[in-house]
Design a protein around this motif. Structure first.
Motif, PDB file in Angstrom:
ATOM      1  N   GLN A 109       0.831  -1.196   0.000  1.00  0.00           N
ATOM      2  CA  GLN A 109       0.000   0.000   0.000  1.00  0.00           C
ATOM      3  C   GLN A 109       0.871   1.254   0.000  1.00  0.00           C
ATOM      4  O   GLN A 109       1.955   1.268   0.584  1.00  0.00           O
ATOM      5  N   GLU A 110       0.390   2.307  -0.623  1.00  0.00           N
ATOM      6  CA  GLU A 110       1.102   3.574  -0.621  1.00  0.00           C
ATOM      7  C   GLU A 110       1.061   4.179   0.780  1.00  0.00           C
ATOM      8  O   GLU A 110       0.016   4.208   1.428  1.00  0.00           O
ATOM      9  N   CYS A 111       2.192   4.637   1.258  1.00  0.00           N
ATOM     10  CA  CYS A 111       2.260   5.285   2.582  1.00  0.00           C
ATOM     11  C   CYS A 111       2.131   6.789   2.369  1.00  0.00           C
ATOM     12  O   CYS A 111       3.000   7.411   1.751  1.00  0.00           O
ATOM     13  N   THR A 112       1.056   7.387   2.892  1.00  0.00           N
ATOM     14  CA  THR A 112       0.771   8.798   2.615  1.00  0.00           C
ATOM     15  C   THR A 112       0.508   9.620   3.880  1.00  0.00           C
ATOM     16  O   THR A 112      -0.543  10.235   4.012  1.00  0.00           O
ATOM     17  N   GLU A 152       9.469   1.782  -2.771  1.00  0.00           N
ATOM     18  CA  GLU A 152       8.635   2.219  -3.894  1.00  0.00           C
ATOM     19  C   GLU A 152       7.391   2.955  -3.412  1.00  0.00           C
ATOM     20  O   GLU A 152       6.937   3.921  -4.038  1.00  0.00           O
ATOM     21  N   HIS A 153       6.854   2.511  -2.270  1.00  0.00           N
ATOM     22  CA  HIS A 153       5.610   3.084  -1.756  1.00  0.00           C
ATOM     23  C   HIS A 153       5.832   4.042  -0.581  1.00  0.00           C
ATOM     24  O   HIS A 153       4.898   4.345   0.163  1.00  0.00           O
ATOM     25  N   ASN A 154       7.078   4.488  -0.428  1.00  0.00           N
ATOM     26  CA  ASN A 154       7.410   5.554   0.537  1.00  0.00           C
ATOM     27  C   ASN A 154       7.183   5.191   2.007  1.00  0.00           C
ATOM     28  O   ASN A 154       6.858   6.068   2.818  1.00  0.00           O
ATOM     29  N   ALA A 187      10.812   6.709  -7.075  1.00  0.00           N
ATOM     30  CA  ALA A 187       9.586   7.053  -6.345  1.00  0.00           C
ATOM     31  C   ALA A 187       9.548   8.541  -6.037  1.00  0.00           C
ATOM     32  O   ALA A 187       8.508   9.191  -6.140  1.00  0.00           O
ATOM     33  N   GLU A 203       1.914  14.848  -0.724  1.00  0.00           N
ATOM     34  CA  GLU A 203       2.871  14.501  -1.761  1.00  0.00           C
ATOM     35  C   GLU A 203       4.222  15.152  -1.497  1.00  0.00           C
ATOM     36  O   GLU A 203       5.275  14.581  -1.767  1.00  0.00           O
ATOM     37  N   SER A 206       5.886  13.082   1.072  1.00  0.00           N
ATOM     38  CA  SER A 206       6.303  11.809   0.494  1.00  0.00           C
ATOM     39  C   SER A 206       7.562  11.997  -0.344  1.00  0.00           C
ATOM     40  O   SER A 206       8.463  11.163  -0.341  1.00  0.00           O
TER      41      SER A 206
END
Length: 239
Positions: A109-112, A152-154, A187, A203, A206
């Motif tokens: 999952q993207e870490c935001t 890749e997903h921070n 990324a 963003e 990130s």
């Protein structure tokens, strides 16, 4: 399950020295019921005879748009994971029928996070999973190590992954043939090209996080900046 994760009552029990067996039995029943309420999970359970409540819990909380900024939900989630680890550690040590471990569920999952608190929550979540099953840092998913998914997903956890599996620093992604620092750099570049106003703050954080991760990974092994052998013609992100 949503009520359980957002319940203030659950926080009261966390202050107690121990959890009654009756309460914990009910909590586990809720987790199992949430899993079996999904047709795909129910069919897999019948076929393989296994349950994956940790997977269901993680997938659910990570679907919340405010997870990284909701300290209450994060605290409840991590408490539940620790309780599961103390009574049923095997849940974290076996993959689901698709070969996915709980750590994979998170790092895919993207870490935001929008604030520093969100980064702390992200790290604590990964740390909890690694404590109960350190070996998962070595487990491949689609021929990629967890560190490849993480950068890749921070996810701000590359140091946690390397602490239990240092060799991952020198592992190239099987598809792109990139080192972890190169994936992190890609990324960062990807995040910097997105300028949607509602997500600008998240963003920006990130992007900074990805740049920090890139620098730290490269500093850990500067020799990765050497020209790649000709056989690695698929690499397009050399430093």
């Amino acid at each position: 399950l949503d009520y359980l994760l957002r319940s203030s009552e659950l926080q009261k029990h966390q202050q107690e020295s121990g959890v009654s067996s009756n309460l914990w039995t009910k909590l586990k029943l809720i987790l199992v019921s949430a899993e079996c309420s999904q047709q795909a999970n129910c069919n897999a359970c019948k076929k393989n005879g296994t349950l994956s409540p940790a997977h269901v819990l993680l997938k659910r909380v990570l679907s919340y748009p405010d997870f990284f900024d909701n300290v209450s939900v994060a605290r409840n989630t991590i408490w539940l994971l620790n309780q599961l680890a103390s009574t049923d550690a095997w849940i974290f040590q076996k993959p689901d029928p698709k070969g996915i471990y709980p750590l994979h569920v998170v790092l895919q999952q993207e870490c935001t996070p929008q604030h520093h608190t969100g980064k702390v929550i992200a790290r604590e979540l990964v740390k909890t999973l690694l404590q109960v099953h350190p070996q998962s840092a070595r487990c491949l998913l689609h021929q990629r190590l967890p560190i490849h998914w993480a950068v890749e997903h921070n996810w701000p956890c590359h140091d946690l992954l390397l602490a239990v599996y240092p060799e991952a620093l020198d592992a190239q992604d099987s598809t792109s043939e990139l080192y972890p620092f190169q994936i992190a750099a890609a990324a960062a570049a990807s995040v910097s090209t997105r300028t949607s106003a509602p997500c600008k703050q998240a963003e920006s954080m990130s992007s900074v996080s990805a740049l920090d991760i890139t620098f730290e990974l490269l500093r850990a092994n500067p020799t990765h900046v050497r020209p790649m052998p000709a056989k690695h013609h698929g690499v397009r992100a050399e430093a």
